[in-house]
Write an enzyme that holds these catalytic residues in place. Structure first.
Site, PDB file in Angstrom:
ATOM      1  N   ASP A  92       0.840  -1.193   0.000  1.00  0.00           N
ATOM      2  CA  ASP A  92       0.000   0.000   0.000  1.00  0.00           C
ATOM      3  C   ASP A  92       0.879   1.249   0.000  1.00  0.00           C
ATOM      4  OD1 ASP A  92      -2.847   1.136   0.425  1.00  0.00           O
ATOM      5  OD2 ASP A  92      -1.573   2.254   1.814  1.00  0.00           O
ATOM      6  N   TYR A  97       3.937   9.704  -0.769  1.00  0.00           N
ATOM      7  CA  TYR A  97       4.894   9.127   0.187  1.00  0.00           C
ATOM      8  C   TYR A  97       6.331   9.332  -0.288  1.00  0.00           C
ATOM      9  CZ  TYR A  97       0.724   6.758   2.071  1.00  0.00           C
ATOM     10  OH  TYR A  97      -0.521   6.461   2.585  1.00  0.00           O
ATOM     11  N   LYS A 122      -2.069   6.180  -4.781  1.00  0.00           N
ATOM     12  CA  LYS A 122      -3.142   7.134  -4.497  1.00  0.00           C
ATOM     13  C   LYS A 122      -2.886   8.470  -5.182  1.00  0.00           C
ATOM     14  CE  LYS A 122      -3.342   4.920   0.050  1.00  0.00           C
ATOM     15  NZ  LYS A 122      -1.976   4.720   0.572  1.00  0.00           N
ATOM     16  N   HIS A 155      -6.866  10.001  -2.702  1.00  0.00           N
ATOM     17  CA  HIS A 155      -6.231   9.924  -1.383  1.00  0.00           C
ATOM     18  C   HIS A 155      -7.053  10.624  -0.291  1.00  0.00           C
ATOM     19  CE1 HIS A 155      -1.931   9.415   0.420  1.00  0.00           C
ATOM     20  NE2 HIS A 155      -2.837   9.267   1.359  1.00  0.00           N
TER      21      HIS A 155
HETATM   22  N1  LIG Z   1      -4.997   6.832   3.099  1.00  0.00           N
HETATM   23  C1  LIG Z   1      -4.438   7.536   4.028  1.00  0.00           C
HETATM   24  O1  LIG Z   1      -4.704   8.727   4.170  1.00  0.00           O
HETATM   25  C2  LIG Z   1      -3.467   6.884   4.970  1.00  0.00           C
HETATM   26  C3  LIG Z   1      -3.118   7.525   6.171  1.00  0.00           C
HETATM   27  C4  LIG Z   1      -2.255   6.853   7.045  1.00  0.00           C
HETATM   28  C5  LIG Z   1      -1.748   5.615   6.713  1.00  0.00           C
HETATM   29  N2  LIG Z   1      -2.088   5.020   5.519  1.00  0.00           N
HETATM   30  C6  LIG Z   1      -1.557   3.682   5.138  1.00  0.00           C
HETATM   31  O2  LIG Z   1      -1.630   2.804   6.260  1.00  0.00           O
HETATM   32  C7  LIG Z   1      -0.332   2.332   6.567  1.00  0.00           C
HETATM   33  C8  LIG Z   1      -0.189   2.069   8.063  1.00  0.00           C
HETATM   34  O3  LIG Z   1      -0.499   3.188   8.831  1.00  0.00           O
HETATM   35  P1  LIG Z   1       0.571   3.966   9.712  1.00  0.00           P
HETATM   36  O4  LIG Z   1       1.878   3.876   9.059  1.00  0.00           O
HETATM   37  O5  LIG Z   1       0.002   5.294  10.013  1.00  0.00           O
HETATM   38  O6  LIG Z   1       0.567   3.232  11.108  1.00  0.00           O
HETATM   39  P2  LIG Z   1       0.589   1.773  11.758  1.00  0.00           P
HETATM   40  O7  LIG Z   1       0.798   0.717  10.775  1.00  0.00           O
HETATM   41  O8  LIG Z   1      -0.602   1.715  12.657  1.00  0.00           O
HETATM   42  O9  LIG Z   1       1.857   1.924  12.720  1.00  0.00           O
HETATM   43  C9  LIG Z   1       3.154   2.015  12.223  1.00  0.00           C
HETATM   44  C10 LIG Z   1       4.101   2.109  13.418  1.00  0.00           C
HETATM   45  O10 LIG Z   1       4.024   0.900  14.192  1.00  0.00           O
HETATM   46  C11 LIG Z   1       5.305   0.315  14.320  1.00  0.00           C
HETATM   47  N3  LIG Z   1       5.076  -1.141  14.265  1.00  0.00           N
HETATM   48  C12 LIG Z   1       4.642  -1.854  13.206  1.00  0.00           C
HETATM   49  N4  LIG Z   1       4.504  -3.158  13.526  1.00  0.00           N
HETATM   50  C13 LIG Z   1       4.856  -3.276  14.822  1.00  0.00           C
HETATM   51  C14 LIG Z   1       4.934  -4.373  15.700  1.00  0.00           C
HETATM   52  N5  LIG Z   1       4.614  -5.612  15.287  1.00  0.00           N
HETATM   53  N6  LIG Z   1       5.346  -4.152  16.973  1.00  0.00           N
HETATM   54  C15 LIG Z   1       5.681  -2.909  17.379  1.00  0.00           C
HETATM   55  N7  LIG Z   1       5.626  -1.821  16.577  1.00  0.00           N
HETATM   56  C16 LIG Z   1       5.218  -1.997  15.307  1.00  0.00           C
HETATM   57  C17 LIG Z   1       6.119   0.861  13.176  1.00  0.00           C
HETATM   58  O11 LIG Z   1       7.487   0.903  13.508  1.00  0.00           O
HETATM   59  P3  LIG Z   1       8.725   0.496  12.534  1.00  0.00           P
HETATM   60  O12 LIG Z   1       8.358   0.842  11.118  1.00  0.00           O
HETATM   61  O13 LIG Z   1       9.835   1.314  13.046  1.00  0.00           O
HETATM   62  O14 LIG Z   1       8.927  -0.974  12.722  1.00  0.00           O
HETATM   63  C18 LIG Z   1       5.547   2.267  13.031  1.00  0.00           C
HETATM   64  O15 LIG Z   1       6.125   3.131  13.975  1.00  0.00           O
HETATM   65  C19 LIG Z   1       0.581   3.421   6.028  1.00  0.00           C
HETATM   66  O16 LIG Z   1       1.913   2.990   5.870  1.00  0.00           O
HETATM   67  C20 LIG Z   1      -0.110   3.738   4.732  1.00  0.00           C
HETATM   68  O17 LIG Z   1       0.180   2.748   3.750  1.00  0.00           O
HETATM   69  C21 LIG Z   1      -2.932   5.644   4.662  1.00  0.00           C
END
Ligand SMILES: NC(=O)c1ccc[n+]([C@@H]2O[C@H](COP(=O)([O-])OP(=O)(O)OC[C@H]3O[C@@H](n4cnc5c(N)ncnc54)[C@H](OP(=O)(O)O)[C@@H]3O)[C@@H](O)[C@H]2O)c1
Ligand SMILES: *[C@@H]1O[C@H](CO)[C@@H](O)[C@H](O)[C@H]1NC(C)=O
Ligand SMILES: *[C@@H]1O[C@H](CO)[C@@H](O)[C@H](O)[C@H]1NC(C)=O
Length: 342
Positions: A92, A97, A122, A155
Site C-alpha cells: 500500500d 509518500y 493514491k 487519497h
Molecule cells: N490513506 C491515508 O490517508 C493513509 C493515512 C495513514 C496511513 N495510511 C496507510 O496505512 C499504513 C499504516 O499506517 P501507519 O503507518 O500510520 O501506522 P501503523 O501501521 O498503525 O503503525 C506504524 C508504526 O508501528 C510500528 N510497528 C509496526 N509493527 C509493529 C509491531 N509488530 N510491533 C511494534 N511496533 C510496530 C512501526 O514501527 P517500525 O516501522 O519502526 O517498525 C511504526 O512506527 C501506512 O503505511 C499507509 O500505507 C494511509
C-alpha cells in the site's frame, strides 16, 4: 493479481503439494484444537481468516498489506523485499509518500512476478483536475516500474489548486468528486488501473459521488481504523453497500503504537492465545471484515504482522467492546480548512 497464465504446470504441481501439506497440517492442528485450546494459525477450515477478498472486478485483494507511509528512503526497499519474502503480496503506497521509485526497484529485484503482487497507489490532492490525473498516474507507474496499478484511490476528499503556495482549496472539486472519478473510470478502460476507490471519504461524500451515473462504483474506501477510532457505523454501512474498507494506521500509527500495544484487553488476549499484541490487532481487523495495512520497516515486525489468526468469539467481542466504549480519537487528521469528517 491476475488469474494464473497457461503453461505454468510446475506451479500447479507445487500448488497441489502445498494444498496436500496444508490439509495434513490442518487435520493435525484440528485435533489439537479439539482437545486443547490451541488454534491453528491461519488454517482451521471455515474458521480461518480470509487471506484475500474478491472485488466486483473478480480481482482478489490480499487481506494484509505492507503499508509504506513514512517508510524512509534507504529502508523502504528492504522492507518491501522482506515482506515479499515473508509472503506478503500487497503493497500500500501513494505518490505523496515520495518512495515509489525505491518500492519499484525492490519489486523488480524481488523476482516475484508482477501479476502476483497487488499494488495500490493514491492520487494526491494537487491533481484532482481531470487533465492532471493521467500525467501523475504515469509518474507513479514509471517509478513503480509497472504499466498498471491494481488499485488507485483518491487519497483525500480534498482538492488543492495545482501549484499554489500557500495552498488553496479548489472547492468545486472538493465538494464534487465526479469529474475526478470520470477520469479514473477512463483510465480503467485504458488499462492503466484495474480497480478504483476512495480514501478518507465519509458516508455523505460517498453518497454524493454514487448519486452520479457512475460506470464503475467505488469498491474500496481506505480509512483510519484502530483501537482508538474503530468506526463501527462506517464499517456496517460499507458492508451493506458493497464497499470494502481498508484499515490504515491499524496499530494507531507511529505516535500511538506503543500505547496501543499496551491496552490491557489486548495484552490479555495476546497472553491467552500466545501471540503478540500487534497480531491480535491485525487479526481483529481482518475478522471485522476489512483489509489491513500495517507499516513497518523492521524485518522481525514485518514478518510478525503477517501471522494472523481467528480470535475466539468471546475474545473478539472483548476487544470490539473495549474499542467501542471510549470516545473515538483520530490519529490522522490534517487541517486543510475542509471539514473532512462531517
Ligand atoms: N490513506 C491515508 O490517508 C493513509 C493515512 C495513514 C496511513 N495510511 C496507510 O496505512 C499504513 C499504516 O499506517 P501507519 O503507518 O500510520 O501506522 P501503523 O501501521 O498503525 O503503525 C506504524 C508504526 O508501528 C510500528 N510497528 C509496526 N509493527 C509493529 C509491531 N509488530 N510491533 C511494534 N511496533 C510496530 C512501526 O514501527 P517500525 O516501522 O519502526 O517498525 C511504526 O512506527 C501506512 O503505511 C499507509 O500505507 C494511509
Ligand atoms: C463547498 O462546501 C462547503 C461546505 O459544505 C461550503 O461552505 C461551500 O460554500 C461549498 N462551495 C462550493 C463552491 O460549492
Ligand atoms: C454533490 O454535492 C455538491 C455540492 O456539495 C452538489 O453540487 C452536487 O450536485 C452533488 N452531487 C450529486 C450527484 O448529488
Amino acid at each position: 493479481m491476475r488469474p494464473a497464465k497457461q503453461g505454468e504446470s510446475w506451479k500447479k504441481s507445487l500448488g497441489t503439494a502445498f494444498l496436500v501439506a496444508s490439509v495434513v497440517y490442518c487435520v493435525v492442528w484440528g485435533f489439537r484444537g479439539a482437545f486443547g485450546r490451541l488454534r491453528s494459525p491461519g488454517c482451521s477450515g471455515k474458521h480461518a481468516l480470509p487471506t484475500s477478498y474478491t472485488l466486483p472486478s473478480g480481482d482478489k485483494i490480499p487481506s494484509v498489506a505492507l503499508g509504506v507511509w513514512r517508510a524512509e528512503k534507504g529502508k523502504v526497499g528492504d522492507a518491501v523485499k522482506t515482506a515479499l519474502n515473508a509472503g506478503y503480496r500487497h503493497i500500500d503506497g501513494a505518490w505523496i509518500y515520495g518512495n515509489e521509485a525505491e518500492v519499484g526497484e525492490a519489486l523488480k529485484e524481488s523476482g516475484v512476478p508482477r501479476e502476483d503482487i497487488w499494488i495500490t497507489s493514491k492520487l494526491w490532492n494537487d491533481f484532482h483536475a481531470p487533465e492532471d490525473i493521467e500525467p501523475v498516474l504515469d509518474e507513479s507507474l514509471s517509478r513503480l516500474g509497472t504499466d498498471y496499478l491494481d488499485l488507485y484511490l483518491i487519497h483525500w476528499p480534498v482538492a488543492f489548486k495545482k501549484g499554489k503556495i500557500p495552498r488553496e482549496v479548489d472547492w468545486d472539486l472538493t465538494n464534487n468528486s465526479y469529474p475526478t472519478w470520470q477520469k479514473l473510470e477512463e483510465l480503467v478502460e485504458k488499462g492503466k488501473i484495474r480497480n478504483i476507490g476512495v480514501s478518507n471519504f465519509n458516508i455523505r461524500r460517498i453518497q454524493n459521488l454514487t448519486a452520479n451515473p457512475l460506470k464503475i462504483k467505488p469498491v474500496i474506501n481506505q480509512v483510519e481504523l484502530n483501537y482508538w477510532n474503530p468506526q463501527p457505523e462506517l464499517l456496517k454501512w460499507s458492508k451493506q453497500n458493497g464497499i470494502l474498507l481498508e484499515a490504515y494506521s491499524p496499530l494507531g500509527s507511529a505516535e500511538r503504537v506503543k500505547e496501543t500495544l499496551q491496552v490491557p484487553e489486548v495484552k490479555k488476549i495476546a497472553r491467552v492465545l500466545g501471540i503478540t499484541p500487534a497480531q491480535v490487532y491485525i487479526s481483529w481487523h481482518v475478522q471485522r471484515g476489512t483489509a489491513v495495512l500495517p507499516k513497518s520497516v523492521t524485518p522481525s515486525r514485518v514478518e510478525e504482522n503477517l501471522q494472523i489468526t481467528r480470535l475466539p468469539e468471546h475474545l473478539f467481542d472483548l476487544l470490539e467492546n473495549a474499542a467501542n466504549s471510549h470516545k473515538p480519537v483520530r490519529s490522522v487528521d490534517p487541517h486543510w480548512g475542509v471539514d473532512i469528517w462531517h
